[in-house]
Design an enzyme around this catalytic site. Structure first.
Site, PDB file in Angstrom:
ATOM      1  N   SER A 196       0.827  -1.211   0.000  1.00 52.79           N
ATOM      2  CA  SER A 196       0.000   0.000   0.000  1.00 52.79           C
ATOM      3  C   SER A 196       0.863   1.263   0.000  1.00 52.79           C
ATOM      4  O   SER A 196       2.033   1.242   0.403  1.00 52.79           O
ATOM      5  CB  SER A 196      -0.909  -0.004   1.231  1.00 52.79           C
ATOM      6  OG  SER A 196      -0.102   0.049   2.394  1.00 52.79           O
ATOM      7  N   CYS A 217      -3.413  -4.852  -8.042  1.00 54.40           N
ATOM      8  CA  CYS A 217      -2.974  -3.451  -8.101  1.00 54.40           C
ATOM      9  C   CYS A 217      -3.234  -2.881  -9.490  1.00 54.40           C
ATOM     10  O   CYS A 217      -3.234  -1.679  -9.684  1.00 54.40           O
ATOM     11  CB  CYS A 217      -1.509  -3.325  -7.742  1.00 54.40           C
ATOM     12  SG  CYS A 217      -0.443  -4.016  -8.993  1.00 54.40           S
TER      13      CYS A 217
HETATM   14  P1  NAD Z   1       0.273  -3.577   2.916  1.00 55.99           P
HETATM   15  O1  NAD Z   1       0.941  -2.280   2.641  1.00 55.99           O
HETATM   16  O2  NAD Z   1      -0.709  -3.645   4.024  1.00 55.99           O
HETATM   17  O3  NAD Z   1       1.379  -4.705   3.241  1.00 55.99           O
HETATM   18  C1  NAD Z   1       2.549  -4.825   2.469  1.00 55.99           C
HETATM   19  C2  NAD Z   1       3.669  -5.339   3.368  1.00 55.99           C
HETATM   20  O4  NAD Z   1       3.928  -4.378   4.405  1.00 55.99           O
HETATM   21  C3  NAD Z   1       3.320  -6.658   4.057  1.00 55.99           C
HETATM   22  O5  NAD Z   1       4.450  -7.493   4.042  1.00 55.99           O
HETATM   23  C4  NAD Z   1       2.955  -6.223   5.481  1.00 55.99           C
HETATM   24  O6  NAD Z   1       3.276  -7.205   6.445  1.00 55.99           O
HETATM   25  C5  NAD Z   1       3.792  -4.984   5.700  1.00 55.99           C
HETATM   26  N1  NAD Z   1       3.136  -4.022   6.595  1.00 55.99           N
HETATM   27  C6  NAD Z   1       1.804  -3.897   6.855  1.00 55.99           C
HETATM   28  N2  NAD Z   1       1.586  -2.880   7.725  1.00 55.99           N
HETATM   29  C7  NAD Z   1       2.798  -2.358   8.019  1.00 55.99           C
HETATM   30  C8  NAD Z   1       3.231  -1.275   8.845  1.00 55.99           C
HETATM   31  N3  NAD Z   1       2.369  -0.555   9.555  1.00 55.99           N
HETATM   32  N4  NAD Z   1       4.550  -0.997   8.906  1.00 55.99           N
HETATM   33  C9  NAD Z   1       5.433  -1.717   8.198  1.00 55.99           C
HETATM   34  N5  NAD Z   1       5.070  -2.773   7.404  1.00 55.99           N
HETATM   35  C10 NAD Z   1       3.779  -3.075   7.303  1.00 55.99           C
HETATM   36  O7  NAD Z   1      -0.355  -4.064   1.525  1.00 55.99           O
HETATM   37  P2  NAD Z   1      -1.335  -5.300   1.258  1.00 55.99           P
HETATM   38  O8  NAD Z   1      -2.676  -4.990   1.857  1.00 55.99           O
HETATM   39  O9  NAD Z   1      -0.658  -6.569   1.626  1.00 55.99           O
HETATM   40  O10 NAD Z   1      -1.425  -5.253  -0.342  1.00 55.99           O
HETATM   41  C11 NAD Z   1      -2.342  -4.461  -1.042  1.00 55.99           C
HETATM   42  C12 NAD Z   1      -1.730  -3.155  -1.495  1.00 55.99           C
HETATM   43  O11 NAD Z   1      -0.578  -3.408  -2.301  1.00 55.99           O
HETATM   44  C13 NAD Z   1      -2.661  -2.344  -2.385  1.00 55.99           C
HETATM   45  O12 NAD Z   1      -2.529  -0.992  -2.041  1.00 55.99           O
HETATM   46  C14 NAD Z   1      -2.137  -2.593  -3.793  1.00 55.99           C
HETATM   47  O13 NAD Z   1      -2.428  -1.585  -4.730  1.00 55.99           O
HETATM   48  C15 NAD Z   1      -0.669  -2.664  -3.511  1.00 55.99           C
HETATM   49  N6  NAD Z   1       0.035  -3.378  -4.572  1.00 55.99           N
HETATM   50  C16 NAD Z   1       0.796  -2.646  -5.432  1.00 55.99           C
HETATM   51  C17 NAD Z   1       1.448  -3.268  -6.496  1.00 55.99           C
HETATM   52  C18 NAD Z   1       2.276  -2.480  -7.453  1.00 55.99           C
HETATM   53  O14 NAD Z   1       3.080  -3.069  -8.165  1.00 55.99           O
HETATM   54  N7  NAD Z   1       2.137  -1.169  -7.524  1.00 55.99           N
HETATM   55  C19 NAD Z   1       1.335  -4.661  -6.645  1.00 55.99           C
HETATM   56  C20 NAD Z   1       0.560  -5.382  -5.724  1.00 55.99           C
HETATM   57  C21 NAD Z   1      -0.084  -4.729  -4.691  1.00 55.99           C
END
Ligand code: NAD
Length: 506
Positions: free
Chosen positions: A236, A291
């Site tokens: 995210s 995404c």
């Molecule tokens: P997320 O940001 O919640 O989690 C991503 C990673 O960060 C995970 O490994 C998680 O454990 C870790 N994380 C979660 N909260 C955290 C915090 N407070 N501090 C540090 N690390 C933390 O994302 P998600 O819900 O797993 O995935 C969905 C998101 O990813 C959507 O926003 C989507 O658009 C994005 N995404 C982007 C792409 C791209 O290439 N642009 C591809 C896939 C997904």
């Protein structure tokens, strides 16, 4: 080891991978991996302790000493074996993925397959990691570049592509001569772990690939660790922005691929059937948890009359468990994600958007506890409405209207995100204007999900990306290496003699 879960049943624990061995965590903090269609607890995943993270990095640092000197060809050959193993285990990997993530089995195979293509590309590292030579840049002097590995690199991955996205990262990093510490999503780490086990089986040496688990604390420890040289993050915008700033301050190279709000323009001259079929799949496939999902359709001019056709096609989609034949949409990843998406739909209604199709509370026989939301469509959506301003990450399509192409492009460029976009038209001139002027990373023409294949690199504009170089492809070879230039001159015997004589006469 099996351990008791919140449901009072035994579930296996997900292991760490440190120094080539699967290791049981000593943590007291565990997260549950839950089947989103049934709520069955499939496993427990640890919040790695600081000592475990330090041990994983130390093992990667030690392994780098020999791995960086391993020949290009030997490194590439491991990935030839690895791709073969992934192919042989495709069905098993897809089944694990569907159980923990929810997407349909064909979609799960697609998730693995897109990662497999990166592994195949990593096998060609022998021709990818080449420097440049400037011959005789001064008389008798040559300059050349070497692309040398950085050291320990780390990857932090999201839940929505638990096979493809880890495979975006560690194969290319390792093929370039780095060692790696991976932190998969705590929501669905099992298929990622299986892929890492297969990498070890393919011949990745002990310590070259390590895995730790956890959430914020584990991620912060990775951002701060002085022995980690580069971080690849996908997830995210909120978390990615935090990772980018924290890890950059600690002196690391960072690439963050983040959130999206992908718009597709439908021109009135588009092939209606082809455009709408493609766009319905792109909006609602994987329950909108991609995404690159199309979440906003911009209907231009007379295409605005097509709303009833869009709704009719969306109504036909089958919401069911991902293992059932013919399923179009599986469940959302968690109950919390379902509640959030339902809340956003409610808010869309309150804020004045027209709810053309309401997917809340679908009936899924036999899976009544699943986190299902069916295809949902709003028309009359405007910036300022929460349903437009936020990334919903669910099966919710917003329809907006524009009078002409200029207005549609301006609308897209005003959105803070720039991940993916598409245009559907029969006009080459319209397509060309769109390609030139739209400020978005991935652009599709009569293709709704233009994810670049492994020979290129994923990218993103504006709020969707931080860092200059994208994952996989040519750009990632630069991301995972340090360019060194060497400028050299060699004297032949006569020149040596002449120089020595000149010096001794002085
Ligand atoms: P997320 O940001 O919640 O989690 C991503 C990673 O960060 C995970 O490994 C998680 O454990 C870790 N994380 C979660 N909260 C955290 C915090 N407070 N501090 C540090 N690390 C933390 O994302 P998600 O819900 O797993 O995935 C969905 C998101 O990813 C959507 O926003 C989507 O658009 C994005 N995404 C982007 C792409 C791209 O290439 N642009 C591809 C896939 C997904």
């Amino acid at each position: 080891m099996d351990a008791s879960t919140s449901q009072g049943v035994l579930a296996p624990t997900v292991k760490l991978l440190i120094g080539g061995k699967l290791v049981e965590s000593k943590t007291t903090q565990w997260h549950e991996v839950i089947n989103p269609a049934t709520q069955q607890v499939l496993a427990r995943v640890p919040e790695s302790t600081p000592e475990e993270i330090a041990a994983a990095v130390a093992s990667a640092k030690e392994a780098f000493k020999t791995w960086r000197k391993t020949s290009l060809m030997a490194r590439g050959r491991i990935f030839l074996k690895y791709q073969e193993l992934i192919r042989a285990h495709m069905k098993e990997l897809a089944a694990i993925l569907t159980a923990e993530q929810g997407k349909t089995l064909p979609d799960a195979e697609g998730d693995v397959f897109r990662g497999l293509e990166i592994v195949e590309h990593a096998a060609s590292i022998g021709t990818l990691q080449l420097g440049e030579v400037g011959n005789n840049i001064a008389t008798g002097v040559d300059t050349f570049t070497m692309l040398q590995p950085l050291g320990v690199c780390a990857g932090i991955t999201p839940f929505n592509f638990p096979a493809m996205i880890p495979l975006w990262m560690f194969p290319m990093a390792i093929a370039c001569g780095n060692t790696f510490v991976l932190k998969p999503s705590q929501q669905d780490p099992m298929v990622t772990m299986r892929l890492c086990e297969l990498a070890i089986e393919a011949g990745v040496p002990a310590g070259v690939l390590n895995v730790v688990h956890g959430t914020a604390d584990a991620v912060n420890a990775i951002c701060d660790h002085p022995d980690i040289k580069a971080i690849s993050f996908v997830g995210s915008t909120k978390v990615g922005t935090h990772v980018y700033h924290r890890a950059s301050l600690a002196g690391k190279r960072v690439q963050c691929m983040m959130g999206a709000k992908n718009h597709a323009i439908v021109m009135p001259d588009a092939n209606k059937e082809q455009a709408l079929n493609a766009l319905i799949g792109a909006s609602f496939g994987a329950a909108g948890q991609r995404c690159m999902a199309i979440s906003v359709m911009v209907l231009v001019g007379d295409a605005q009359k097509w709303i009833p056709d869009i709704v009719a096609k969306a109504k036909d989609l089958k919401v069911n468990v991902g293992t059932a034949d013919g399923t179009d949409l599986g469940p959302l990843i968690t109950c919390a994600a379902r509640d959030r998406v339902e809340g956003l739909i409610e808010q869309g209604v309150k804020e004045g958007a027209k709810l053309e199709l309401d997917g809340r509370n679908p009936t899924v026989k036999g899976y009544e506890k699943g986190n299902f939301v069916g295809p949902t469509i709003f028309s009359g959506v405007k910036p300022g409405m929460t349903i437009y301003d936020q990334e919903v990450f669910g099966p919710v399509l917003c329809i907006v209207q524009a009078d002409n192409l200029d207005e549609a492009i301006e609308f897209i460029n005003a959105n803070p995100n720039g991940n993916g976009t598409a245009i559907f038209t029969r006009s080459g001139a319209a397509a060309r204007q769109f390609k030139e002027d739209v400020d978005v990373g991935q652009v599709g023409v009569n293709l709704p999900v233009p994810v670049p294949v492994s020979l290129f690199s994923f990218t993103g504009s504006r709020g969707s990306k931080l860092g200059d170089l994208g994952p996989y492809g040519k750009q990632v070879v630069l991301f995972y290496t340090q360019t060194k230039t060497v400028t050299e001159r060699w004297f032949d015997e006569a020149e040596h003699h002449a120089m020595n004589t000149t010096i001794s006469l002085k």
